[in-house]
Design a protein around this motif. Structure first.
Motif, PDB file in Angstrom:
ATOM      1  N   TYR A 276      -8.604   4.750   9.541  1.00  0.00           N
ATOM      2  CA  TYR A 276      -9.460   5.844   9.098  1.00  0.00           C
ATOM      3  C   TYR A 276     -10.906   5.773   9.592  1.00  0.00           C
ATOM      4  O   TYR A 276     -11.679   6.691   9.376  1.00  0.00           O
ATOM      5  CB  TYR A 276      -9.446   5.934   7.568  1.00  0.00           C
TER       6      TYR A 276
ATOM      7  N   TYR B 238      -5.880   0.960   8.157  1.00  0.00           N
ATOM      8  CA  TYR B 238      -4.949   2.079   8.299  1.00  0.00           C
ATOM      9  C   TYR B 238      -5.478   3.190   9.204  1.00  0.00           C
ATOM     10  O   TYR B 238      -4.986   4.310   9.183  1.00  0.00           O
ATOM     11  CB  TYR B 238      -4.580   2.630   6.914  1.00  0.00           C
TER      12      TYR B 238
ATOM     13  N   LEU C  76      -9.383   0.902   4.660  1.00  0.00           N
ATOM     14  CA  LEU C  76      -9.417   2.151   5.423  1.00  0.00           C
ATOM     15  C   LEU C  76      -9.343   1.870   6.928  1.00  0.00           C
ATOM     16  O   LEU C  76      -8.619   2.551   7.660  1.00  0.00           O
ATOM     17  CB  LEU C  76     -10.687   2.932   5.095  1.00  0.00           C
TER      18      LEU C  76
ATOM     19  N   LYS D  60      -4.152  15.223   6.005  1.00  0.00           N
ATOM     20  CA  LYS D  60      -4.984  14.348   6.824  1.00  0.00           C
ATOM     21  C   LYS D  60      -6.455  14.637   6.588  1.00  0.00           C
ATOM     22  O   LYS D  60      -6.847  15.789   6.374  1.00  0.00           O
ATOM     23  CB  LYS D  60      -4.653  14.535   8.314  1.00  0.00           C
TER      24      LYS D  60
ATOM     25  N   CYS E 174     -12.841  -1.609   0.381  1.00  0.00           N
ATOM     26  CA  CYS E 174     -12.496  -0.222   0.646  1.00  0.00           C
ATOM     27  C   CYS E 174     -12.568   0.052   2.144  1.00  0.00           C
ATOM     28  O   CYS E 174     -11.645   0.621   2.736  1.00  0.00           O
ATOM     29  CB  CYS E 174     -13.440   0.702  -0.112  1.00  0.00           C
TER      30      CYS E 174
ATOM     31  N   PHE F 283       0.849  -1.195   0.000  1.00  0.00           N
ATOM     32  CA  PHE F 283       0.000   0.000   0.000  1.00  0.00           C
ATOM     33  C   PHE F 283       0.882   1.241   0.000  1.00  0.00           C
ATOM     34  O   PHE F 283       1.743   1.404   0.867  1.00  0.00           O
ATOM     35  CB  PHE F 283      -0.912   0.003   1.218  1.00  0.00           C
ATOM     36  N   VAL F 284       0.680   2.102  -0.976  1.00  0.00           N
ATOM     37  CA  VAL F 284       1.470   3.331  -1.075  1.00  0.00           C
ATOM     38  C   VAL F 284       0.525   4.531  -0.914  1.00  0.00           C
ATOM     39  O   VAL F 284      -0.285   4.814  -1.800  1.00  0.00           O
ATOM     40  CB  VAL F 284       2.195   3.429  -2.434  1.00  0.00           C
ATOM     41  N   PRO F 285       0.598   5.232   0.218  1.00  0.00           N
ATOM     42  CA  PRO F 285      -0.267   6.412   0.420  1.00  0.00           C
ATOM     43  C   PRO F 285       0.010   7.471  -0.644  1.00  0.00           C
ATOM     44  O   PRO F 285       1.156   7.707  -1.022  1.00  0.00           O
ATOM     45  CB  PRO F 285       0.134   6.920   1.810  1.00  0.00           C
ATOM     46  N   THR F 286      -1.059   8.079  -1.148  1.00  0.00           N
ATOM     47  CA  THR F 286      -0.901   9.101  -2.185  1.00  0.00           C
ATOM     48  C   THR F 286      -1.355  10.482  -1.724  1.00  0.00           C
ATOM     49  O   THR F 286      -1.070  11.475  -2.384  1.00  0.00           O
ATOM     50  CB  THR F 286      -1.704   8.725  -3.441  1.00  0.00           C
ATOM     51  N   GLY F 287      -2.059  10.548  -0.616  1.00  0.00           N
ATOM     52  CA  GLY F 287      -2.547  11.842  -0.121  1.00  0.00           C
ATOM     53  C   GLY F 287      -1.445  12.660   0.536  1.00  0.00           C
ATOM     54  O   GLY F 287      -0.392  12.143   0.906  1.00  0.00           O
ATOM     55  N   THR F 288      -1.708  13.940   0.678  1.00  0.00           N
ATOM     56  CA  THR F 288      -0.731  14.847   1.305  1.00  0.00           C
ATOM     57  C   THR F 288      -1.288  15.528   2.555  1.00  0.00           C
ATOM     58  O   THR F 288      -0.535  16.122   3.314  1.00  0.00           O
ATOM     59  CB  THR F 288      -0.293  15.929   0.310  1.00  0.00           C
TER      60      THR F 288
END
Length: 220
Positions: free
Chosen positions: A117, A115, A112, A91, A108, A84-89
């Protein structure tokens, strides 16, 4: 450490998998003391030749060292796994909302939750146990619950299919392997990880779906 796959290992139908491991070790020229772990990567039946039906295996080994060049042996730096590679910048300010708890919504929500969420999931149909009762009622009386039936409810339409998992081979990210591992972790039999045509079964799928929902709930 290396991970090697030894393919095209054939044994007779009355022989045990131990024979396949034994043949794979010999085929690859492995020293037993170098083996850290061994596993079945793929299993199928070769019935192309009448009167000579064989079990066909690909065997995987985690091994301390390997520097040979052998036919039917693939050498990798590590066992392929989904990463899993996070893509968001930024929170998330609010909990994510998922509409529908079919296969896509279920995975999904699962990822989530894994991790941290804490997703909110909205599903129009019932949980598996209640849904099963509604479906049995429909089959016996013809009375349809429009919100909870074979199509709608926990797990989606797939929960009450026969559980065949037909997948392609072009999966560079190893997502298929992640899906199968998740099913096993939640109650499916381990053989779906290596069977050429994996099959779960409706009775077990309903348990898997329920366990996945309980995991998500346990994470908040």
């Amino acid at each position: 450490m290396k991970f090697i796959k030894v393919s095209n290992i054939k044994i007779n139908v009355d022989e045990s998998v131990d024979k396949a491991f034994e043949k794979a070790i010999k085929e690859a020229g492995i020293n037993n003391k170098d083996i850290i772990e061994q596993k079945i990567v793929k299993y199928s039946i070769d019935a192309r030749h009448k009167g000579s039906i064989k079990k066909l295996y690909t065997i995987g080994f985690k091994i301390k060292k390997y520097n040979k060049n052998r036919k039917n042996v693939v050498v990798l730096d590590r066992e392929p796994e989904y990463e899993f590679v996070p893509t968001g910048t930024e929170k998330l300010k609010n909990r994510p909302v998922i509409v529908g708890f079919g296969p896509a919504g279920m995975f999904c929500g699962y990822m989530l939750a894994m991790y941290g969420y804490k997703p909110i999931i909205v599903e129009r149909g019932s949980k598996v146990d209640q849904r099963l009762k509604k479906i049995e009622e429909f089959w016996s009386t013809g009375k349809l619950d429009e919100n909870s039936n074979v199509q709608f409810g926990e797990g989606g339409a797939g929960t009450f299919s026969d559980g065949k998992l037909n997948t392609g081979i072009k999966d560079k990210e190893n997502r298929i392997n992640l899906v199968l591992k998740t099913f096993v972790e939640n109650g499916a039999k381990e053989n779906i990880l290596y069977d050429a045509k994996p099959h779960v079964g409706t009775d077990i799928l309903s348990v898997v779906v329920k366990n996945m929902r309980k995991y998500i709930e346990s994470k908040g």
